[in-house]
Write a protein that holds these residues in place. Structure first.
Motif, PDB file in Angstrom:
ATOM      1  N   PRO A 172      79.816 -32.222  33.158  1.00 22.86           N
ATOM      2  CA  PRO A 172      78.805 -31.590  32.475  1.00 22.86           C
ATOM      3  C   PRO A 172      79.021 -31.691  30.827  1.00 22.86           C
ATOM      4  O   PRO A 172      79.852 -32.256  30.170  1.00 22.86           O
ATOM      5  CB  PRO A 172      79.363 -30.152  32.779  1.00 22.86           C
ATOM      6  CG  PRO A 172      80.403 -30.223  33.637  1.00 22.86           C
ATOM      7  CD  PRO A 172      80.994 -31.521  33.608  1.00 22.86           C
ATOM      8  N   VAL A 202      79.046 -29.584  28.430  1.00 19.62           N
ATOM      9  CA  VAL A 202      80.163 -28.998  27.957  1.00 19.62           C
ATOM     10  C   VAL A 202      81.423 -29.657  27.998  1.00 19.62           C
ATOM     11  O   VAL A 202      82.116 -29.752  26.756  1.00 19.62           O
ATOM     12  CB  VAL A 202      80.435 -27.330  28.375  1.00 19.62           C
ATOM     13  CG1 VAL A 202      80.773 -27.420  29.508  1.00 19.62           C
ATOM     14  CG2 VAL A 202      81.240 -26.699  27.424  1.00 19.62           C
ATOM     15  N   ASP A 203      81.912 -30.206  28.909  1.00 19.93           N
ATOM     16  CA  ASP A 203      82.991 -31.054  28.946  1.00 19.93           C
ATOM     17  C   ASP A 203      82.889 -32.272  28.048  1.00 19.93           C
ATOM     18  O   ASP A 203      83.946 -32.648  27.117  1.00 19.93           O
ATOM     19  CB  ASP A 203      83.453 -31.464  30.210  1.00 19.93           C
ATOM     20  CG  ASP A 203      83.670 -30.289  31.192  1.00 19.93           C
ATOM     21  OD1 ASP A 203      83.928 -29.326  30.658  1.00 19.93           O
ATOM     22  OD2 ASP A 203      84.002 -30.735  32.262  1.00 19.93           O
ATOM     23  N   SER A 236      87.253 -21.657  27.592  1.00 21.01           N
ATOM     24  CA  SER A 236      85.995 -21.343  28.214  1.00 21.01           C
ATOM     25  C   SER A 236      84.715 -20.927  27.410  1.00 21.01           C
ATOM     26  O   SER A 236      83.940 -21.349  27.125  1.00 21.01           O
ATOM     27  CB  SER A 236      85.818 -20.874  29.651  1.00 21.01           C
ATOM     28  OG  SER A 236      86.679 -21.737  30.718  1.00 21.01           O
ATOM     29  N   GLN A 239      81.989 -22.860  25.653  1.00 26.34           N
ATOM     30  CA  GLN A 239      80.422 -22.658  25.940  1.00 26.34           C
ATOM     31  C   GLN A 239      79.691 -22.162  24.690  1.00 26.34           C
ATOM     32  O   GLN A 239      78.517 -22.607  24.588  1.00 26.34           O
ATOM     33  CB  GLN A 239      80.368 -21.490  27.046  1.00 26.34           C
ATOM     34  CG  GLN A 239      80.690 -21.667  28.409  1.00 26.34           C
ATOM     35  CD  GLN A 239      79.868 -22.757  29.070  1.00 26.34           C
ATOM     36  OE1 GLN A 239      78.494 -22.540  28.819  1.00 26.34           O
ATOM     37  NE2 GLN A 239      80.116 -23.438  29.959  1.00 26.34           N
ATOM     38  N   THR A 285      79.178 -25.202  22.503  1.00 23.50           N
ATOM     39  CA  THR A 285      78.019 -25.949  23.169  1.00 23.50           C
ATOM     40  C   THR A 285      76.663 -25.512  23.089  1.00 23.50           C
ATOM     41  O   THR A 285      75.769 -26.287  22.600  1.00 23.50           O
ATOM     42  CB  THR A 285      78.485 -26.384  24.518  1.00 23.50           C
ATOM     43  OG1 THR A 285      79.874 -26.914  24.559  1.00 23.50           O
ATOM     44  CG2 THR A 285      77.409 -27.531  25.148  1.00 23.50           C
ATOM     45  N   GLN A 286      76.663 -24.308  23.181  1.00 25.60           N
ATOM     46  CA  GLN A 286      75.191 -23.805  23.163  1.00 25.60           C
ATOM     47  C   GLN A 286      74.795 -23.911  21.895  1.00 25.60           C
ATOM     48  O   GLN A 286      73.595 -24.181  21.318  1.00 25.60           O
ATOM     49  CB  GLN A 286      75.178 -22.254  23.523  1.00 25.60           C
ATOM     50  CG  GLN A 286      75.593 -22.084  24.948  1.00 25.60           C
ATOM     51  CD  GLN A 286      74.143 -22.794  25.933  1.00 25.60           C
ATOM     52  OE1 GLN A 286      73.163 -22.965  25.265  1.00 25.60           O
ATOM     53  NE2 GLN A 286      74.571 -22.759  27.082  1.00 25.60           N
ATOM     54  N   ARG A 320      71.307 -27.992  29.420  1.00 24.65           N
ATOM     55  CA  ARG A 320      72.122 -26.572  29.504  1.00 24.65           C
ATOM     56  C   ARG A 320      73.632 -27.008  29.593  1.00 24.65           C
ATOM     57  O   ARG A 320      73.963 -28.200  29.943  1.00 24.65           O
ATOM     58  CB  ARG A 320      71.834 -26.154  30.857  1.00 24.65           C
ATOM     59  CG  ARG A 320      70.480 -25.533  30.938  1.00 24.65           C
ATOM     60  CD  ARG A 320      70.115 -24.960  32.405  1.00 24.65           C
ATOM     61  NE  ARG A 320      70.808 -25.634  33.331  1.00 24.65           N
ATOM     62  CZ  ARG A 320      70.574 -26.806  34.031  1.00 24.65           C
ATOM     63  NH1 ARG A 320      69.376 -27.268  33.770  1.00 24.65           N
ATOM     64  NH2 ARG A 320      70.862 -27.246  35.149  1.00 24.65           N
ATOM     65  N   ALA A 321      74.581 -26.382  29.257  1.00 25.14           N
ATOM     66  CA  ALA A 321      75.953 -26.640  28.949  1.00 25.14           C
ATOM     67  C   ALA A 321      76.594 -26.946  30.228  1.00 25.14           C
ATOM     68  O   ALA A 321      77.348 -27.766  30.206  1.00 25.14           O
ATOM     69  CB  ALA A 321      76.848 -25.465  28.419  1.00 25.14           C
ATOM     70  N   GLU A 322      76.261 -26.266  31.277  1.00 24.95           N
ATOM     71  CA  GLU A 322      76.658 -26.766  32.577  1.00 24.95           C
ATOM     72  C   GLU A 322      75.983 -28.015  33.379  1.00 24.95           C
ATOM     73  O   GLU A 322      76.513 -28.377  34.141  1.00 24.95           O
ATOM     74  CB  GLU A 322      76.715 -25.653  33.452  1.00 24.95           C
ATOM     75  CG  GLU A 322      75.441 -25.107  33.886  1.00 24.95           C
ATOM     76  CD  GLU A 322      74.823 -24.275  32.991  1.00 24.95           C
ATOM     77  OE1 GLU A 322      73.487 -23.865  33.104  1.00 24.95           O
ATOM     78  OE2 GLU A 322      75.407 -23.691  31.764  1.00 24.95           O
ATOM     79  N   GLN A 323      74.982 -28.402  32.586  1.00 27.76           N
ATOM     80  CA  GLN A 323      74.363 -29.686  33.482  1.00 27.76           C
ATOM     81  C   GLN A 323      75.126 -30.783  33.411  1.00 27.76           C
ATOM     82  O   GLN A 323      75.845 -30.973  32.193  1.00 27.76           O
ATOM     83  CB  GLN A 323      73.006 -29.951  32.413  1.00 27.76           C
ATOM     84  CG  GLN A 323      72.093 -30.917  33.133  1.00 27.76           C
ATOM     85  CD  GLN A 323      70.784 -30.733  32.398  1.00 27.76           C
ATOM     86  OE1 GLN A 323      70.109 -30.119  31.573  1.00 27.76           O
ATOM     87  NE2 GLN A 323      69.725 -31.535  32.768  1.00 27.76           N
ATOM     88  N   THR A 383      75.788 -34.712  32.685  1.00 28.35           N
ATOM     89  CA  THR A 383      75.379 -35.409  31.328  1.00 28.35           C
ATOM     90  C   THR A 383      74.380 -36.544  31.749  1.00 28.35           C
ATOM     91  O   THR A 383      73.394 -37.045  31.342  1.00 28.35           O
ATOM     92  CB  THR A 383      76.422 -36.060  30.643  1.00 28.35           C
ATOM     93  OG1 THR A 383      77.289 -34.693  30.440  1.00 28.35           O
ATOM     94  CG2 THR A 383      76.088 -36.745  29.495  1.00 28.35           C
TER      95      THR A 383
END
Length: 166
Positions: free
Chosen positions: A39, A41-42, A60, A64, A67-68, A79-82, A84
Motif C-alpha cells: 500500500p 502508506v507502507d 499506525s 496514516q 501519509t495523508q 489513498r493511503a491504503e491503496q 501502489t
C-alpha cells in the motif's frame, strides 16, 4: 559541509544512507524506489523506521496521518491504503519524492531524473522544493537529462560521457 566525500568507500556511503544523512531518488522508480505490491502508506514510511516503529510495533495512526499529509502536500492521486501498483507513473514519482522531502532534512540529496513523468505544475513544485533544500544548506547532486532543469537548479554542472567527465 566542507568535507570531501569519496564514493568509492561504499561502507561509508551505506552508513550515511542508513542514518538518513543521504537521501536518494533512483532513476527507476518502479523497480528501485517503491514496492508496487504494498500500500501507499507502507511505501511512504519504508525508509523511516525510527519514526514509525516503536519496539517492533508500527505506529499506525502516525503513519496514516503523515501519509495523508504527504498525499495532500504533493497532490498525489491516491489513498493511503491503496496498492501502489494502481498508481500512475507520475503519482508513483510524487510518492517517492514525498517520502524524501517529508523526512528530516538530509545533508546530501542524490536525485536522478526528479521530474520524470510529472506534469508542468508538479514539475514546478519539485523545482521549488529542490531550491528550498539547497537554500537550507543541503547539498544536491542532480542527475538529469533535462537541460533546462540542470541550468535552472545547478550551481555547478559536469557533463559525463560513458561515465567520464568531459
Amino acid at each position: 559541509r566542507g568535507q570531501r566525500f569519496d564514493a568509492r568507500r561504499s561502507h561509508e556511503y551505506r552508513r550515511l544512507l542508513k542514518k538518513g544523512k543521504i537521501a536518494y531518488l533512483p532513476s527507476d522508480r518502479v523497480r528501485r524506489a517503491v514496492a508496487l505490491s504494498l500500500p501507499v502508506v507502507d511505501n511512504f514510511i519504508a525508509l523511516d523506521r525510527r519514526m514509525y516503529f516503536s519496539r517492533g510495533w508500527i505506529r499506525s495512526a502516525l503513519a496514516q496521518r503523515a501519509t495523508q499529509e504527504a498525499i495532500r502536500a504533493f497532490d498525489i492521486s491516491a489513498r493511503a491504503e491503496q496498492a501502489t501498483v494502481e498508481l500512475s507513473g507520475g503519482n508513483i514519482q510524487k510518492l517517492a519524492l514525498a517520502r524524501l522531502f517529508s523526512k528530516e532534512r538530509a545533508e546530501l540529496f542524490i536525485l536522478c531524473e526528479p521530474t520524470w513523468g510529472l506534469d508542468i505544475r508538479s514539475t514546478e513544485q519539485v523545482y521549488n522544493r529542490i531550491q528550498n533544500i539547497s537554500d537550507a544548506g543541503s547539498s544536491v547532486l542532480l542527475l538529469s537529462s533535462e537541460v533546462a532543469e540542470i541550468l535552472r537548479l545547478s550551481a555547478r554542472i559536469m557533463v559525463l560521457y560513458r561515465g567520464k567527465p568531459v
